[in-house]
Write an enzyme that holds these catalytic residues in place. Structure first.
Site, PDB file in Angstrom:
ATOM      1  N   LYS A 120       0.879  -1.160   0.000  1.00 23.07           N
ATOM      2  CA  LYS A 120       0.000   0.000   0.000  1.00 23.07           C
ATOM      3  C   LYS A 120       0.920   1.213   0.000  1.00 23.07           C
ATOM      4  CE  LYS A 120      -2.777   2.906   2.872  1.00 23.07           C
ATOM      5  NZ  LYS A 120      -3.743   3.144   3.935  1.00 23.07           N
ATOM      6  N   GLY A 181      -8.273   8.954   9.241  1.00 21.91           N
ATOM      7  CA  GLY A 181      -8.626   9.064  10.657  1.00 21.91           C
ATOM      8  C   GLY A 181      -9.683  10.112  10.969  1.00 21.91           C
ATOM      9  N   ALA A 207      -9.547   5.259   3.550  1.00 19.29           N
ATOM     10  CA  ALA A 207      -9.488   6.363   4.517  1.00 19.29           C
ATOM     11  C   ALA A 207     -10.766   7.198   4.557  1.00 19.29           C
ATOM     12  CB  ALA A 207      -8.315   7.295   4.274  1.00 19.29           C
ATOM     13  N   GLY A 208     -11.161   7.538   5.776  1.00 23.15           N
ATOM     14  CA  GLY A 208     -12.247   8.489   5.982  1.00 23.15           C
ATOM     15  C   GLY A 208     -13.581   7.907   6.395  1.00 23.15           C
ATOM     16  N   ASN A 229      -9.373   1.607   8.987  1.00 25.63           N
ATOM     17  CA  ASN A 229      -8.678   1.227  10.207  1.00 25.63           C
ATOM     18  C   ASN A 229      -9.342   1.880  11.419  1.00 25.63           C
ATOM     19  OD1 ASN A 229      -6.876   0.744  12.332  1.00 25.63           O
ATOM     20  ND2 ASN A 229      -5.075   1.145  11.148  1.00 25.63           N
TER      21      ASN A 229
END
Lengths: 276, 75
Positions: A120, A181, A207-208, A229
């Site tokens: 990644k 995040g 992400a997001g 995550n």
């Protein structure tokens, strides 16, 4: 027995039984994954919760970071003491890198760990927003693809960058939903759809995502997968949230395949009118 | 080997910090000393990644820069 090749050579019944709905397989860089959800391993309250959450998410691919061994506290062990690399496909990231050079170095270190040549790729351009440096990402992608890496490139939701990353030989393009995040959800569905419509490689929104509805809405755009995550790790109950994300990704995918009804500004009754 | 030779020490730079190790210690020897599992770390010496098979053979010398990295949680 009739086999429909649009389901990756498997019978419709087989696909329906595993995924609940007929679908093409999720293939990235020639490797098929059962789940369209990719999960990060950072920021969990503890390792046991991390492993339970990852299992609950139904994922078969997890991201890991490469860092210096902490020699002052050697009791704090690497993640492989907790996560079995035979159970999950490891996708190493270059998180925290701010230059193409750094990202390339970390990519090589990750590959030397001996698991796979997947990566990644993430090159950050700004400390406050953690938005990607797309130019440096492209530069690093070209070098790493030439070195045989299978690059899944984290980028913003810019179509032109996505097309160039595909051109550079990335096996997947991973536009953000919103900053890393942030949990702000999918800010630009139109741009993400535009990327999906124009690129041939898999599009994984990375992400997001903040909660299950974000994941569902993201998958409803027709993208191939979602990577998250913090949404799981920072939930009050990460294991429950992981299960919610598993179902949300599947629901969003099936809804996309089903094709939503058209929206209208006026009501239309669902029941037949009464006589007279 | 003389007693003085056995006690000889060299200074290396390990993950950004100076550290004294026995002269001619191998990478495997250093990992042992640090209680690290060779299969779980990647070693970079003076900017070059070392192949795992070479750990028992590579000896460290004065001024060597060593980076030990491993996988940690991340997104």
């Amino acid at each position: 027995m009739s086999v429909d090749t649009s389901y990756g050579g498997r019978s419709e019944e087989a696909v329906m039984s595993t995924h609940g709905s007929a679908d093409t397989p999720f293939v990235v860089g020639g490797r098929e994954f059962d789940s369209r959800l990719i999960v990060g391993t950072g920021k969990y309250p503890d390792n046991e919760t991390m492993v339970r959450a990852i299992r609950a998410s139904g994922t078969d691919m997890v991201t890991v970071a490469v860092r210096r061994v902490d020699l002052d506290r050697t009791r704090e062990e690497g993640i492989l003491h907790h996560l079995d690399p035979r159970e999950f496909f490891l996708l190493a990231n270059t998180a925290g890198c701010y230059t193409a050079e750094d990202a390339i170095r970390y990519a090589r270190l990750a590959r030397a760990a001996g698991f796979n040549e997947w990566l990644k790729l993430e090159v950050i351009g700004d400390e406050t927003t953690l938005l990607p440096d797309t130019q440096a990402t492209l530069e690093a992608a070209r070098v790493l693809v030439a070195e045989g890496f299978k690059v899944m490139a984290y980028t913003n939701e810019d179509l032109i960058t996505a097309l160039r990353l595909e051109d550079a030989g990335c096996v997947a393009v991973m536009p953000l939903a919103s900053p890393i995040g942030s949990g702000l959800g999918l800010l630009n569905p139109y741009y993400v759809r535009a990327i999906k419509e124009r690129c041939d490689v898999p599009i994984v929104v990375d992400a997001g995502v903040g909660t299950a509805s974000d994941a569902c809405l993201t998958m409803e755009q027709g993208v191939d997968g979602v990577l998250m995550n913090t949404a799981i790790a920072a939930a009050r109950d990460p294991v429950r949230m992981a299960a919610a994300m598993r179902d949300a990704v599947v629901a969003g995918r099936i809804a996309y395949l089903a094709g939503r009804m058209p929206t209208r500004e006026v009501a239309v009754p669902s029941s037949p009118p009464l006589p007279g | 080997m003389t007693t003085a030779g056995m006690d000889a020490r060299v200074t290396i730079r390990l993950n950004g910090k100076e550290r004294e190790v026995a002269a001619d210690i191998t990478v495997s020897g250093l990992l042992d000393e640090l209680e690290l599992v060779p299969g779980m770390v990647v070693v970079e010496r003076n900017g070059e990644i070392l192949a795992r098979e070479s750990y028992p053979d590579v000896r460290l010398g004065e001024g060597d820069r060593l980076e030990l990295v491993h996988f940690v949680g991340g997104g």
